[in-house]
Design a protein around this motif. Structure first.
Motif, PDB file in Angstrom:
ATOM      1  N   GLY A 164      42.355  65.296  29.068  1.00  0.00           N
ATOM      2  CA  GLY A 164      43.359  66.257  28.625  1.00  0.00           C
ATOM      3  C   GLY A 164      44.060  65.939  27.314  1.00  0.00           C
ATOM      4  O   GLY A 164      43.620  65.093  26.535  1.00  0.00           O
ATOM      5  N   HIS A 165      45.186  66.626  27.104  1.00  0.00           N
ATOM      6  CA  HIS A 165      45.940  66.507  25.858  1.00  0.00           C
ATOM      7  C   HIS A 165      47.018  65.432  25.965  1.00  0.00           C
ATOM      8  O   HIS A 165      47.697  65.340  26.979  1.00  0.00           O
ATOM      9  N   VAL A 166      47.178  64.675  24.901  1.00  0.00           N
ATOM     10  CA  VAL A 166      48.268  63.714  24.832  1.00  0.00           C
ATOM     11  C   VAL A 166      49.294  64.268  23.847  1.00  0.00           C
ATOM     12  O   VAL A 166      48.963  64.546  22.694  1.00  0.00           O
ATOM     13  N   ARG A 204      37.287  58.602  24.177  1.00  0.00           N
ATOM     14  CA  ARG A 204      37.560  58.578  25.619  1.00  0.00           C
ATOM     15  C   ARG A 204      37.768  59.979  26.189  1.00  0.00           C
ATOM     16  O   ARG A 204      37.940  60.138  27.390  1.00  0.00           O
ATOM     17  N   GLY A 205      37.840  60.969  25.317  1.00  0.00           N
ATOM     18  CA  GLY A 205      37.947  62.352  25.810  1.00  0.00           C
ATOM     19  C   GLY A 205      39.333  62.959  25.692  1.00  0.00           C
ATOM     20  O   GLY A 205      39.570  64.057  26.192  1.00  0.00           O
ATOM     21  N   PHE A 206      40.274  62.266  25.068  1.00  0.00           N
ATOM     22  CA  PHE A 206      41.620  62.830  24.922  1.00  0.00           C
ATOM     23  C   PHE A 206      41.713  63.686  23.664  1.00  0.00           C
ATOM     24  O   PHE A 206      40.968  63.476  22.701  1.00  0.00           O
ATOM     25  N   ARG A 207      42.638  64.615  23.672  1.00  0.00           N
ATOM     26  CA  ARG A 207      42.992  65.351  22.461  1.00  0.00           C
ATOM     27  C   ARG A 207      44.438  65.015  22.123  1.00  0.00           C
ATOM     28  O   ARG A 207      45.262  64.872  23.022  1.00  0.00           O
ATOM     29  N   ILE A 208      44.727  64.916  20.834  1.00  0.00           N
ATOM     30  CA  ILE A 208      46.034  64.404  20.435  1.00  0.00           C
ATOM     31  C   ILE A 208      46.869  65.509  19.783  1.00  0.00           C
ATOM     32  O   ILE A 208      46.406  66.180  18.859  1.00  0.00           O
ATOM     33  N   VAL A 209      48.075  65.660  20.284  1.00  0.00           N
ATOM     34  CA  VAL A 209      48.975  66.698  19.776  1.00  0.00           C
ATOM     35  C   VAL A 209      50.271  66.044  19.291  1.00  0.00           C
ATOM     36  O   VAL A 209      50.857  65.233  20.008  1.00  0.00           O
TER      37      VAL A 209
END
Ligand SMILES: *[C@@H]1O[C@H](CO)[C@@H](O)[C@H](O)[C@H]1NC(C)=O
Ligand SMILES: *[C@@H]1O[C@H](CO)[C@@H](O)[C@H](O)[C@H]1NC(C)=O
Ligand SMILES: *[C@@H]1O[C@H](CO)[C@@H](O)[C@H](O)[C@H]1NC(C)=O
Ligand SMILES: *[C@@H]1O[C@H](CO)[C@@H](O)[C@H](O)[C@H]1NC(C)=O
Ligand SMILES: *[C@@H]1O[C@H](CO)[C@@H](O)[C@H](O)[C@H]1NC(C)=O
Length: 698
Positions: free
Chosen positions: A320-322, A355-360
């Motif tokens: 998911g999103h961080v 690792r599959g994260f998206r960064i916001v």
């Protein structure tokens, strides 16, 4: 009077000739009383007739008392209002020909005080609308109309979150407050508003954007919703009109849900790309990780990578999103990464992406006076200035941890290019996936703000800001709005304090925002939000800030069924196997049963504008029991959720609308249109009911 006396004398004069028996006397007296009553009634009726005129067939209006009643197609009275409550003058006259409009509207004037235009518009065969426009003719008059909320079986919804989180609206009680966004712990309204109210009798009120609107919900026996137009020195400081004008429409239909569907914005797919839909789906299916820290020094590259490692260590949650708050910058408004705390952020982001994260990253329209950009923005005159002062002097405000900050003047056409330039440099260097706009509320504007072009009210700032950035940067969410941003931008719910009371506010708020036309919502963090009052200023906060364990579990149970699941504290922080087990079960429940439904209804809402999370009355508008349920909701029309919202509670009351429902706890079938009393819900269970075909047999 003389006339009456003569009649009374009559029997006496007759007596002299021949005394009549008492029967005749009684007959005469009765006859007399009857005549008097008839005359009085006729007079009364006549008077009523000339005072109460019918307009556009369905409106009855008494000019003297200024009471208006509107009837629906079936002839039932559906709304009663006291108009012009501040006019204080009885005599209404037709307007002068020069004030008449040539558009079929009726015009009445209360001499030198206020003028009212009344107009009829047929929206469709089912929906009839009446527009009312009050124009104050004197500064001191603030046009005010009040609507009766105390009619039996009538319930109201809409507007926004209030300090009481009232659902329905008439449960609340508050004096006139400007209808602008704020925080309900300090102000009357929350972070999302719409000038839209709807009642279960099929009446909707919609107030025009330029009305300087104040709203109240008041009264003990006769509760009323009042709308007032009034200029002031903050919320409505810019006088768009010479005197205050109250302009709104009343729309009527016999069916509340049809009325709502007709009025809600319903082409959310307009301009939508496939990538946008992918963003929506990823938010519905994957969690949002909010890494907040109260101290800037605590947010480092290591905190972020440790956090994401802990997420992966859980083993069962998707990446998911961080979401990283404004502390990625040294000073808010730098629009540059703080290289001291994030020396190798580019690599760290590459690893997190792998690792599959998206960064916001969060961005704010505030520029701290400590930021080097502050001097530059002052020099270029990009900041909101101080009213009654030199235009070069910026107006200062405070926001969150920022003690003093200027605000970017969005109405200045050089501001957005300047900001975009800064943002694009950061994005291209660090490969962020998106930005989150942390705009604050209307009350975060400096008190004596003045923009280059006058704003209708401080909330218009958000709409301008969101619209001007939307086409240029990837915008993942905003934390306050008065207009729905284009899909796929989600809107956050307000912060809820980490308490049982905070938990109980979640459902009424989600339902209200859905009704206001915001289907894509980001609820607050599981367990409550970090910045909860009481905990913020604690020195020993690491232990204080962890929400109560039972509260966390019940919150997680509720959050499992909401559009986005947002974590600040990982379930593993409790070091309790039971909490972990619960989190594992709920995650698989969400993936298996909830996200498919959310996706289905997300698609539907693009066409209909209807929310994913609905009040029970949207399933059965006709069922009066559904109108008052504030602690259950439905995902689309398929799944009713009834979470436990009280500390220590192991049972609750549950209402199911018409239909056949399959119990999520024991798998039994249950018939709708009835209450289930003392329904047992152990701490590791959550009550939910799946709709079955109507012909399912027991
Ligand atoms: C009143 O509000 C309606 C709806 O927003 C708008 O279309 C109309 O032009 C307004 N009327 C006036 C006279 O401002
Ligand atoms: C990150 O994790 C490492 C190894 O587990 C630990 O030594 C370090 O203290 C953690 N850092 C922070 C800021 O929590
Ligand atoms: C910006 O606004 C000024 C006046 O406010 C105008 O003269 C100028 O042409 C505008 N510039 C752009 C790029 O729109
Ligand atoms: C914080 O509070 C907990 C419990 O109240 C206590 O056990 C702990 O020693 C405190 N820590 C500090 C650093 O004061
Ligand atoms: C609404 O309720 C009335 C009586 O309670 C019933 O006659 C009618 O059929 C209902 N209509 C719908 C659409 O459910």
């Amino acid at each position: 009077m003389d006339f009456f006396l003569k009649i009374l004398m009559l029997p006496a004069t007759l007596r002299k000739k021949k005394a009549p028996d008492y029967k005749t006397r009684i007959f005469v007296v009765l006859l007399f009383i009857t005549i008097v009553v008839l005359i009085c009634t006729a007079y009364g009726l006549y008077h009523q007739k000339i005072l109460q005129k019918a307009y556009f067939q369905k409106i009855k209006f008494n000019k003297l008392k200024r009471v208006m009643k509107i009837y629906n197609n079936e002839g039932h009275e559906v709304i009663r209002a006291r108009l012009g409550t501040t006019v204080n003058y009885d005599k209404a006259l037709p307007c002068l020909p020069s004030d008449e409009r040539k558009d079929g509207s009726i015009c009445l004037e209360w001499m030198g005080r206020a003028r009212l235009y009344l107009q009829f518009r047929e929206l469709s065969t089912e929906v009839k609308c009446y527009n009312l426009q009050w124009i104050a003719l004197k500064e001191a008059i603030h046009p005010t109309d009040c609507f009766d909320l105390s009619q039996s079986n009538d319930h109201w919804y809409g507007g926004g979150q209030t300090a009481e989180s009232a659902w329905p609206l008439e449960k609340g009680n508050h004096d006139f407050a400007p209808f602008i966004t704020g925080r309900v712990d300090k102000h009357e309204y929350g972070n999302v508003l719409k000038r839209y109210f709807i009642s279960s009798k099929g009446v909707a009120l919609m107030v025009d954007d330029i009305t300087p609107l104040y709203v109240s919900v008041m009264g003990v026996d006769n509760k009323e919703l009042c709308l007032k137009a009034k200029y002031d020195d903050f919320a409505y400081v810019n006088r768009i009109m010479k005197t205050a004008q109250l302009n709104y429409s009343i729309c009527i239909s016999s069916d509340m849900t049809k009325l709502h569907s007709n009025l809600v914005d319903n082409a959310l797919w307009d301009g939508l790309k496939q990538e946008d839909m992918n963003v929506v789906n990823s938010l519905l299916t994957e969690p949002l990780w909010e890494i907040t820290s109260m101290l800037k020094s605590e947010l480092t590259e290591e905190t972020i990578s440790n956090y994401t490692e802990n997420v992966i260590a859980l083993g069962f949650l998707k990446q998911g999103h961080v979401l990283i708050n404004e502390f990625w910058q040294k000073h808010v408004g730098d629009f540059e990464v703080d290289s001291e705390r994030f020396p190798t952020l580019e690599e760290a982001i590459t690893i997190m992406h792998r690792r599959g994260f998206r960064i916001v990253f969060s961005i704010l329209p505030f520029i701290s006076t400590e930021s080097s950009n502050f001097a530059e923005a002052v020099k270029r005159r990009l900041l909101v200035s101080e009213r009654f002062s030199d235009r070069r002097i910026p107006a200062l405000t405070r926001y969150k941890s920022i003690q003093s900050a200027g605000v970017l003047d969005i109405t200045n056409n050089r501001t957005i290019p300047w900001l975009l330039d800064k943002l694009k440099t950061v994005v291209s260097k660090y490969q962020f996936d998106a930005y989150y706009l942390d705009l604050g509320t209307a009350y975060d504007m400096p008190h004596y703000y003045e923009c280059e072009k006058p704003l209708i009210n401080p909330d218009q700032y958000k709409t301008l800001f969101i619209n001007s950035l939307q086409s240029s940067v990837s915008m993942f969410g905003v934390n306050s709005a008065i207009e729905r941003p284009k899909t796929p931008t989600f809107v956050s719910l307000p912060q809820f304090e980490s308490s049982w009371d905070g938990l109980r506010r979640v459902i009424p708020t989600v339902l209200t925002y859905g009704l206001l036309g915001y289907p894509f919502l980001i609820p607050g963090a599981v367990g409550g939000d970090y910045e909860a009052p009481m905990t913020v200023y604690h020195t020993n906060y690491t232990s204080e800030l962890l929400p109560d364990k039972e509260l966390y579990v019940r919150w997680l149970q509720l959050a499992t069924f909401l559009p986005v699941i947002r974590y600040t504290h990982l379930p593993s922080t409790y070091g309790d196997d039971k909490v972990m087990e619960m989190a594992r079960i709920l995650t698989s429940l969400r993936q298996g049963k909830v996200t498919p439904l959310l996706k289905k209804y997300a698609k539907a809402s693009l066409d209909t504008g209807l929310p994913l999370i609905r009040p029970l009355w949207m399933l059965e508008y006709n069922d009066t029991a559904c109108h008052v349920v504030a602690d259950e909701f439905s995902i689309g029309e398929d799944l009713i959720v009834a979470p436990v919202l009280y500390s220590g509670a192991r049972e609750r009351e549950v209402y199911l609308p018409a239909g056949v429902w399959k119990d999520g706890i024991d798998g039994s079938l249950r018939k709708g249109s009835r209450w289930i009393h003392d329904y047992k819900v152990e701490v590791d269970k959550v009550a939910f009911f799946k709709r079955m075909p109507d012909d399912t047999r027991f």
